[in-house]
Structure formats: structure tokens, C-alpha cells
Design an enzyme around this catalytic site. Structure first.
Site: not given
Length: 405
Positions: A122, A199
Site C-alpha cells: 500500500h 502492515d
């Protein structure tokens, strides 16, 4: 308690909405999840009966607010199996959590050092580490994926060396749904002497995160991905690291003593939490995780796998549809393209039928470029979605295909 999706759905007020006369089919859970009534009630109760700042007040409202706020920290610590509650740091979300770690690591890097990420990051992960390298003179390495959207573990291993200071990667890809083999990856990185950040924005809602068992150094996630309010998040880190980690922001709460010339930082967790926090949001996050913990998590995971398997089967049989991301181990995300239709048009036409999905590059533009697509239409599933909603998606896509012909 056996998992019953009908009972689950009754606890989410928004799921009873209609969109232009059609029942809402919400398939944008990778972007944000909806909130059960107990979370809405917890936030409302705080503002209605206890609204006060935390920690420093000498009155009943402050005491009640502090107990609820710090109780949420205990809830998070239990949910992810933190060693101690002080390892749970409140943030505004995954992005801020990553930035806190990046701000600190940048001060510890030297030219020639390396950070390692993957091709499926991301932007909040990728760009933040880019900036840490730009500040420090370190080099950013990127581990490749194959055309199915799976990490190449051999090349990941090859890129690790004694100059690798930190490795960061997603638990689950937000754009493809790929579930990374994080236990293996963590072990590889630790063998090279690197710190590891996971993450967990897409992983946390599936209720199977044990940070002690994983062996990572940091695990970060956003509240709004796990049925809690927006603007809330968690940085979990090892106590031994966080106790000396460079402070991210300065201000109230994070200071133990201060003079006109200097200041000394507070102890954990407060040394990394400056200013008045999002108290209501944190209380809502605690309520969300308490709610999730009461569910049949094994049944939930079986239900989510059934949703994914059915959606994948329907997609493979759908003429003119191409799945983007075909990893063997996937969860929660079906990204696709429809022949002759731009993803944005597909999303618009689905919305007119009450189907909510996401379109675009999903804050993963380099990944889309790697896969040679301009973006995708993305349907993403959560525990409150049903097999009937999967059918509704593909029935609607048949109409989309006719309109695009």
C-alpha cells in the site's frame, strides 16, 4: 456460540439500508468496515455521560473516561496477545503507525543500509519507507511477486543481508487478497538481523493475530478496518524497542518533566502519544474488539473462506471477467476486470443496483503497473456478507456486461 450470519447482520444498522430502491450489498470492506450497534452505543454513551479529557482530571467524569480509554488498551493487548499493555500505542490509523516507526528508523540508518518491502505494498507503507531512505541515505529494496500476486520467497531471501535493517510487508494485500506467509518471512528477516513490521490493516479483522507467536517487532492496524471508528489505530511494538524509540510528536502527556531549557519523556505508552487523543474513537475500538472476541471466530473464518471460494468460482465461470490476483492463499478480496469496461464504469453501474465495491488502483499504483492493469474493480468481503450477496454481485454484473456491450 455458533456463527450465524443472520444474527450478525442484525447488529449492523446500516445493512438494512436501500440504495435507489435496491437492498444495500456492501462489498467494500477492505476500504472500511461497518460498525455494530454496540460500538455506536459505546461512542454515544461516552459523549452523552462521560465526556472529559483523560488522565489528568480530578473529577468523576475524567475518571470514568480514563477507565474506559485505558480499558480499551487492555482489550487490544488481549486481542493480539501483547506481552504487556504498555506495548499498545494509540495512533490515528495504520498510516500514522507506520510513520512513527519510519521516523524512528530513519534516525538510526546510515548510507549503505537497506530497507526491504514487497511489490504489493500500500502507498502508506511504500512511500513512507521511501522517505525514510531519502532522509537517511539508505537504500530501498523491493521483493518481487509473480503474476499470480504471490511473493517470490526465494528472491525475498536473496535480498536479505546484514545491511537489511528493517523489513516491512502486508499481512494480507489490500489490492489482491494475497495472504502472505508472514511466519516464514518473519523468520527469514530475523535470521538476517532485521527488524520486522507487519502492515495488519487487512489482517486484523480475521481475528487470528498473536504478536508473541509471530515474532515480529511491530504490528500495525486501523480501527476502521475492524468494525471500529475511523481515526483510530494501533502501533504494537516490542517493549524493549519502544522504550527507547525516538519520539514521533512532542506536546502534552508524553512529557514527564519540562523546563524552559529541556524536557524528559514520559514512560510507555505515553511517550509516543502526544496531545489529546481520539478518546471516543479509542473507546469504540475497544468495544469493537470486545464484540469481535465474543463471536465464533473459527466459524467466522470458515464463513469468510466460503464467501471467497464461491465468489472465485462464480468469477471463473463469468464470461468476459478476468480475476486480478490468483494466489493460492487468498482472503477477503476479489479484484477483477470486465472485458470492454473501465473499472470506474463497472463500479458506477453496480452502485445503481445497490452493490458497493471499490475501483481504481487501491493505493497500490506500482502494483497495478507491475501487473499491467490500470486498476481493478474490487469486491471485498467481511463476516456480515452472505452467499446471497455474492449471487447478487454476479447477477448485477450480468446487467453491467449487457450495458457495456
Amino acid at each position: 456460540m455458533a456463527f450465524d450470519v443472520a444474527v450478525i447482520r442484525q447488529q449492523f444498522p446500516i445493512l438494512s439500508r436501500d440504495i435507489d430502491g435496491s437492498p444495500l450489498v456492501y462489498l467494500d470492506n477492505a476500504a472500511t468496515t461497518h460498525k455494530p450497534q454496540c460500538v455506536i452505543d459505546a461512542i454515544s454513551h461516552y459523549y452523552s455521560y462521560s465526556n472529559s479529557n483523560v488522565h489528568r482530571g480530578a473529577h468523576r467524569l475524567a475518571d470514568e473516561s480514563t477507565k474506559a480509554y485505558e480499558g480499551a488498551r487492555d482489550t487490544v493487548a488481549r486481542f493480539i496477545n501483547a506481552n504487556v499493555r504498555e506495548e499498545v500505542i494509540w495512533t490515528s490509523g495504520t498510516t500514522e503507525s507506520i510513520n512513527i516507526v519510519a521516523h524512528g528508523i530513519a534516525q538510526q540508518l546510515n548510507p549503505g543500509d537497506q530497507l526491504l518491502v514487497t511489490e504489493m505494498e500500500h502507498h502508506a507503507d511504500l512511500v513512507t519507507w521511501q522517505q525514510a531512505c531519502a532522509t537517511s541515505g539508505a537504500e530501498l529494496k523491493v521483493a518481487p511477486i509473480n503474476d499470480n500476486g504471490e511473493l517470490n520467497l526465494d528472491q525475498f531471501q536473496t535480498l536479505l543481508c546484514d545491511r537489511t535493517k528493517l523489513v516491512a510487508f502486508p499481512h494480507i494485500s489490500n489490492a489482491l487478497g494475497t495472504v502472505n506467509p508472514i511466519t516464514k518471512m518473519i523468520a527469514m528477516a530475523k535470521a538476517a538481523g532485521a527488524l520486522v513490521l507487519i502492515d495488519g490493516a487487512q489482517g486484523i479483522a480475521h481475528g487470528d493475530v498473536d504478536v508473541q507467536s509471530l515474532g515480529c517487532d511491530f504490528y500495525v492496524f486501523s480501527g476502521h478496518k475492524v468494525f471500529a471508528p475511523t481515526g483510530t489505530g494501533v502501533l504494537w511494538g516490542r517493549q524493549s524497542l519502544l522504550e527507547s524509540w525516538p519520539v514521533w510528536q512532542t506536546g502534552g502527556e508524553m512529557i514527564s518533566t519540562v523546563t524552559y531549557q529541556s524536557a524528559q519523556w514520559n514512560q510507555l505508552p505515553y511517550r509516543l502519544e502526544a496531545g489529546t487523543p481520539h478518546i471516543a474513537g479509542v473507546i469504540g475500538l475497544g468495544a469493537a474488539l470486545e464484540w469481535l472476541s465474543r463471536q465464533d471466530l473459527d466459524g467466522m473464518r470458515l464463513h469468510e473462506k466460503a464467501l471467497m471460494a464461491t465468489a472465485t468460482e462464480r468469477a471463473e465461470q463469468f464470461e468476459g471477467l478476468r480475476i486480478i490476483g490468483t494466489a493460492k492463499n487468498k482472503l477477503g478480496v476479489l479484484s477483477f476486470l470486465i472485458e470492454g469496461g473501465h473499472p470506474a464504469d463497472v463500479g458506477f453501474l453496480l452502485d445503481r443496483q445497490g452493490i458497493a465495491i471499490r475501483t481504481g488502483h487501491h493505493c497500490a499504483e506500482p502494483l497495478m503497473n507491475r501487473l499491467g492493469v490500470p486498476g481493478t474493480a474490487r469486491a471485498s468481503f467481511s463476516l456480515y456478507n452472505t452467499l446471497d450477496e455474492v449471487d447478487a454481485l454476479f447477477d448485477a454484473l450480468k446487467k453491467v456486461r449487457l450495458m457495456l456491450a
